[in-house]
Scaffold this motif. Structure first.
Motif, mmCIF file in Angstrom:
data_model
loop_
_atom_site.group_PDB
_atom_site.id
_atom_site.type_symbol
_atom_site.label_atom_id
_atom_site.label_comp_id
_atom_site.label_asym_id
_atom_site.label_seq_id
_atom_site.Cartn_x
_atom_site.Cartn_y
_atom_site.Cartn_z
ATOM 1 N N LEU A 531 36.743 37.261 39.191
ATOM 2 C CA LEU A 531 36.822 37.581 37.771
ATOM 3 C C LEU A 531 37.869 38.647 37.467
ATOM 4 C CD1 LEU A 531 33.064 37.473 36.722
ATOM 5 C CD2 LEU A 531 34.666 35.623 37.220
ATOM 6 N N ALA A 532 38.049 39.597 38.361
ATOM 7 C CA ALA A 532 39.075 40.621 38.144
ATOM 8 C C ALA A 532 40.471 40.012 38.202
ATOM 9 C CB ALA A 532 38.927 41.738 39.172
ATOM 10 N N GLN A 533 40.676 39.064 39.120
ATOM 11 C CA GLN A 533 41.975 38.403 39.192
ATOM 12 C C GLN A 533 42.213 37.523 37.958
ATOM 13 O OE1 GLN A 533 44.593 38.617 41.354
ATOM 14 N NE2 GLN A 533 43.511 40.403 42.161
ATOM 15 N N LEU A 534 41.160 36.905 37.447
ATOM 16 C CA LEU A 534 41.305 36.141 36.194
ATOM 17 C C LEU A 534 41.761 37.057 35.067
ATOM 18 C CD1 LEU A 534 38.162 33.809 36.306
ATOM 19 C CD2 LEU A 534 40.560 33.097 36.409
ATOM 20 N N ALA A 535 41.237 38.275 35.029
ATOM 21 C CA ALA A 535 41.670 39.244 34.023
ATOM 22 C C ALA A 535 43.132 39.622 34.233
ATOM 23 C CB ALA A 535 40.778 40.480 34.071
ATOM 24 N N SER A 536 43.482 39.910 35.474
ATOM 25 C CA SER A 536 44.865 40.306 35.770
ATOM 26 C C SER A 536 45.849 39.207 35.397
ATOM 27 C CB SER A 536 44.999 40.648 37.258
ATOM 28 O OG SER A 536 44.181 41.738 37.610
ATOM 29 N N ALA A 537 45.432 37.960 35.558
ATOM 30 C CA ALA A 537 46.303 36.837 35.212
ATOM 31 C C ALA A 537 46.592 36.778 33.722
ATOM 32 C CB ALA A 537 45.666 35.524 35.673
ATOM 33 N N GLN A 538 45.742 37.433 32.892
ATOM 34 C CA GLN A 538 45.982 37.471 31.452
ATOM 35 C C GLN A 538 46.763 38.721 31.029
ATOM 36 O OE1 GLN A 538 44.948 34.568 30.374
ATOM 37 N NE2 GLN A 538 43.933 34.366 32.382
ATOM 38 N N GLY A 539 47.160 39.541 31.998
ATOM 39 C CA GLY A 539 47.845 40.787 31.679
ATOM 40 C C GLY A 539 46.890 41.924 31.387
ATOM 41 N N VAL A 540 45.604 41.732 31.726
ATOM 42 C CA VAL A 540 44.574 42.729 31.492
ATOM 43 C C VAL A 540 44.292 43.445 32.808
ATOM 44 C CG1 VAL A 540 42.115 42.979 30.889
ATOM 45 C CG2 VAL A 540 43.575 41.447 29.568
ATOM 46 N N HIS A 541 43.913 44.708 32.750
ATOM 47 C CA HIS A 541 43.572 45.456 33.952
ATOM 48 C C HIS A 541 42.234 44.958 34.490
ATOM 49 C CE1 HIS A 541 42.674 49.632 35.927
ATOM 50 N NE2 HIS A 541 43.067 48.733 36.804
ATOM 51 N N GLY A 542 42.206 44.431 35.691
ATOM 52 C CA GLY A 542 40.991 43.923 36.296
ATOM 53 C C GLY A 542 40.504 44.824 37.409
ATOM 54 N N ILE A 543 39.199 45.137 37.401
ATOM 55 C CA ILE A 543 38.584 45.989 38.415
ATOM 56 C C ILE A 543 37.410 45.227 39.020
ATOM 57 C CG2 ILE A 543 37.357 48.148 38.854
ATOM 58 C CD1 ILE A 543 38.820 49.356 36.451
ATOM 59 N N GLY A 544 37.324 45.191 40.347
ATOM 60 C CA GLY A 544 36.172 44.576 40.979
ATOM 61 C C GLY A 544 36.575 43.532 42.010
ATOM 62 N N PRO A 545 35.580 42.921 42.638
ATOM 63 C CA PRO A 545 34.157 43.031 42.307
ATOM 64 C C PRO A 545 33.542 44.369 42.733
ATOM 65 C CG PRO A 545 34.449 41.641 44.236
ATOM 66 C CD PRO A 545 35.824 41.952 43.735
ATOM 67 N N VAL A 546 32.620 44.869 41.902
ATOM 68 C CA VAL A 546 31.915 46.115 42.161
ATOM 69 C C VAL A 546 30.530 45.759 42.686
ATOM 70 C CG1 VAL A 546 30.981 48.201 41.106
ATOM 71 C CG2 VAL A 546 33.195 47.307 40.351
ATOM 72 N N ARG A 547 30.159 46.319 43.846
ATOM 73 C CA ARG A 547 28.919 45.891 44.500
ATOM 74 C C ARG A 547 27.936 47.032 44.796
ATOM 75 N NH1 ARG A 547 29.916 40.607 46.260
ATOM 76 N NH2 ARG A 547 32.133 40.077 46.515
ATOM 77 N N THR A 548 28.381 48.280 44.780
ATOM 78 C CA THR A 548 27.496 49.385 45.147
ATOM 79 C C THR A 548 27.403 50.386 44.005
ATOM 80 O OG1 THR A 548 29.216 50.826 46.072
ATOM 81 C CG2 THR A 548 28.277 49.125 47.542
ATOM 82 N N PRO A 549 26.339 51.207 44.001
ATOM 83 C CA PRO A 549 26.224 52.225 42.945
ATOM 84 C C PRO A 549 27.413 53.169 42.903
ATOM 85 C CG PRO A 549 24.117 51.951 44.062
ATOM 86 C CD PRO A 549 25.123 51.140 44.839
ATOM 87 N N GLU A 550 27.892 53.575 44.060
ATOM 88 C CA GLU A 550 29.023 54.508 44.096
ATOM 89 C C GLU A 550 30.283 53.856 43.527
ATOM 90 O OE1 GLU A 550 25.856 55.465 46.727
ATOM 91 O OE2 GLU A 550 27.136 53.663 46.721
ATOM 92 N N GLU A 551 30.515 52.599 43.886
ATOM 93 C CA GLU A 551 31.666 51.881 43.335
ATOM 94 C C GLU A 551 31.554 51.738 41.830
ATOM 95 O OE1 GLU A 551 32.783 48.882 47.078
ATOM 96 O OE2 GLU A 551 31.552 48.171 45.416
ATOM 97 N N LEU A 552 30.340 51.522 41.331
ATOM 98 C CA LEU A 552 30.161 51.308 39.888
ATOM 99 C C LEU A 552 30.481 52.568 39.099
ATOM 100 C CD1 LEU A 552 29.324 49.416 37.620
ATOM 101 C CD2 LEU A 552 26.957 50.188 37.928
ATOM 102 N N VAL A 553 29.995 53.714 39.560
ATOM 103 C CA VAL A 553 30.280 54.968 38.856
ATOM 104 C C VAL A 553 31.781 55.202 38.778
ATOM 105 C CG1 VAL A 553 30.023 57.480 38.961
ATOM 106 C CG2 VAL A 553 28.051 55.993 39.447
ATOM 107 N N ASP A 554 32.477 54.994 39.877
ATOM 108 C CA ASP A 554 33.927 55.193 39.903
ATOM 109 C C ASP A 554 34.642 54.152 39.036
ATOM 110 O OD1 ASP A 554 36.480 56.297 41.141
ATOM 111 O OD2 ASP A 554 36.582 54.200 41.788
ATOM 112 N N ALA A 555 34.198 52.896 39.103
ATOM 113 C CA ALA A 555 34.848 51.826 38.343
ATOM 114 C C ALA A 555 34.716 52.058 36.843
ATOM 115 C CB ALA A 555 34.259 50.480 38.728
ATOM 116 N N MET A 556 33.542 52.511 36.396
ATOM 117 C CA MET A 556 33.344 52.738 34.967
ATOM 118 C C MET A 556 34.227 53.877 34.460
ATOM 119 S SD MET A 556 31.483 50.480 33.678
ATOM 120 C CE MET A 556 30.211 49.275 34.070
#
Length: 592
Positions: A531-556
């Motif tokens: 899904l993040a690559q699908l976003a990047s393909a539209q010129g949008v900043h894509g982050i993920g996949p996010v799988r852990t609590p620590e990754e989620l806090v940083d990603a947000m």
């Protein structure tokens, strides 16, 4: 907003039929026209660019007609006003139909512009004009637009636009469709159509009769156990405040509905229970005990009362403020179950609220509750991960709220698994509801349209989407990238069309079959879409996949910083399959 430079002489004379159409579109006041281009309106396209200079309205290029309509729909959800969307001939309209149906069910104003090949068969080019011409093109959408027309001359085209603009802005609002003949657009026209938009304003809204207001006020003033159903309402702050004042005047508990935009503050002492897509068991019990129910354009009033009381008519007296019946027809059944109503206030619900406040006696200040400072729900403990080790939607919600806590946020969309107890709604722009028609794939386009309308308001547009909704509509995000529309999309990605897993589980149990097979034909696995690559393909900043609590806090944190810097951003969060307790209980009760 970024836009192409248009080379335009200072004074371009009106010479063509489409110039008059374009000038009339400008007179309606719509700021944008979202479109996917097509030859059927090439004349109008030229006039919008080379006659109007791509200003007032500005064109927004979209990658699919369904996205163009969804963007216009999202814009209306914020502003209560229409923008325009243009779709090419019959084929473009067929692409757009799901989005038109969503906007109609959501009662969104919209000026939908279409075109057909030359109606005069002698003017059609071989093959292509024939397959792109229909005898009655509007028949594709007539059951779910408020009005349509196919004018046959330049002057009639201008008149149709003015009428359509008037009707789509008149309550009850809904899309209108005007289909222009390609030949009329391209014919020379040396006349002039002078338009004074003030003379074609929306029709004055109807007000409830004094007799009906008096009858409703008498019932409400004498009620011992009144309940207010806060349904469709405007985004106007003064009208929001009057809804609160009415509830406090009556001391009435208020129910709200996640299917429609915010109608009442969810952390107010009078807000009852948890809002949802379906009534919870506790709220059903509240309705069963009411002696007077005031419905403010509640979506599916009859079905809601039937859910609470069964097949018997409600014992409570029912007051209904709505003119939604003016849009009912025999094709789509969004008239819902016929409600038993004792007093009908035939007006826009907020007009009825104002009339009732003038009529109802004042309560003593000590008797009227005031909002209390409740514990911030972001501090409530929630499980970070679920049984399979994936992140919970509740933890996603809390983390997102923590990352945006210093910002005014408009929640454009939320998934079925959303727990609204973790995100209080305190103002009319805090939450915008669902898509109206239940059409998966609308979320990205609605999010772009809402973010477009919020640009310049210092509010952060946030859409929390399901993965199925996202992948069906992801190319709508290209328009956000193209026109620098700041937007945060968080995908609650459970790699499944999970709502249908529950349906298959229910059917299997009823038939004594293997519930273990409920996931077959439902999971987005083998491979998992990136899904993040699908976003990047539209010129949008894509982050993920996010799988852990620590990754989620940083990603947000990174995502919010990205959006505040002006870049639309998507975060793919892998979450547990399942719903919150209240949602699961409401679905279970509804399915009995």
């Amino acid at each position: 907003m970024d836009d192409e430079q248009v080379l335009l002489p200072e004074d371009v004379p009106s010479q063509w039929g489409s110039d008059v159409i374009a000038e009339t579109i400008r007179a309606t006041g719509v700021p944008y026209v979202a479109l996917n281009p097509g030859a059927s309106y090439r004349g109008l396209h030229d006039s919008l660019v080379n006659y109007l200079g791509n200003r007032d309205p500005q064109m927004l290029l979209c990658l699919h007609e369904e996205h163009a309509v969804a963007i216009a729909h999202g814009y209306a959800k914020v502003t209560d006003r229409p923008m325009a969307a243009a779709v090419h001939s019959n084929v473009g309209l067929m692409h757009a139909t799901m989005a038109v149906f969503n906007a109609y069910c959501d009662r969104a104003p919209m000026l939908l512009l279409g075109a057909t090949g030359p109606v005069d068969a002698d003017s059609r080019r071989p093959w292509i004009d024939w397959i792109h011409t229909a005898a009655d093109q509007a028949a594709l959408v007539r059951p779910y637009v408020k009005w349509d027309d196919q004018p046959a001359s330049v002057r009639a085209s201008a008149a149709s636009l003015l009428r359509g603009n008037q009707l789509t802005r008149t309550h009850p609002t809904a899309p209108v469709y005007v289909c222009f003949d390609a030949a009329v657009q391209e014919q020379p026209f040396d006349g002039r159509v002078v338009v004074d938009p003030a003379r074609y304003a929306p029709l004055a809204e109807s007000l409830p009769s004094p007799e009906s207001v008096a009858a409703a006020a008498e019932l409400l003033a004498g009620a011992q156990r009144p309940v207010i159903l806060a349904g469709r309402g405007s985004r106007d702050q003064a009208e929001w405040d009057r809804r609160i004042a009415l509830a406090e005047r009556l001391g009435a508990p208020v129910l709200t509905d996640l299917k429609v935009a915010a109608g009442f503050p969810t952390d107010h002492p009078l807000h009852a229970g948890t809002p949802g897509l379906f009534l919870s068991p506790a709220n059903n019990e509240l309705l069963r005990g009411a002696d007077v129910i005031l419905s403010l354009d509640w979506l599916d009033l009859g079905g809601t009362l039937r859910q609470a009381t069964g097949s018997a008519e409600p014992q409570a007296r029912v007051v209904s403020a709505s003119v939604d019946h003016q849009l009912f027809n025999g094709w789509t059944k969004n008239d819902h179950f016929l409600a038993a109503v004792d007093v009908s206030l035939q007006s826009r619900p907020d007009a009825a609220v104002a009339a009732l406040l003038e009529r109802l006696p004042e309560r003593s200040p000590a008797a009227a509750p005031s909002p209390a400072a409740a514990a911030d729900p972001v501090q409530r403990p929630v499980e970070a991960t679920g049984p399979t080790g994936r992140l919970t939607v509740s933890f996603l919600t809390r983390t997102l709220r923590e990352a945006t806590r210093d910002l005014p946020v408009t929640l454009v969309r939320t998934p079925f698994a959303w727990n609204p107890d973790l995100w209080p709604v305190r103002g009319p722009l805090d939450y915008l509801g669902t898509d109206g028609g239940g059409g998966i794939g609308s979320g990205p386009g609605l999010a772009v349209g809402a973010a477009l309308a919020l640009a310049g308001r210092e509010r952060l547009a946030v859409a929390v989407l399901g993965d199925g909704d996202y992948v069906m509509g992801v190319t709508a995000l290209w328009t956000a990238a193209r026109y620098d529309i700041p937007l945060l999309v968080v995908v609650a990605n459970n790699n499944s069309f999970f709502n249908d897993e529950l349906h298959q589980d229910r059917v299997a149990r009823a038939r004594g079959r293997a519930v273990e097979n409920a996931h077959v034909g439902m999971r987005l696995e083998g491979p998992e879409p990136d899904l993040a690559q699908l976003a990047s393909a539209q010129g949008v900043h894509g982050i993920g996949p996010v799988r852990t609590p620590e990754e989620l806090v940083d990603a947000m944190k990174r995502a919010v910083d990205s959006v505040l810097a002006g870049r639309p951003t998507v975060v793919d969060v892998r979450v547990e399959r399942g719903y919150s307790g209240d949602t699961a209980a409401a679905i279970a009760e509804r399915s009995r």
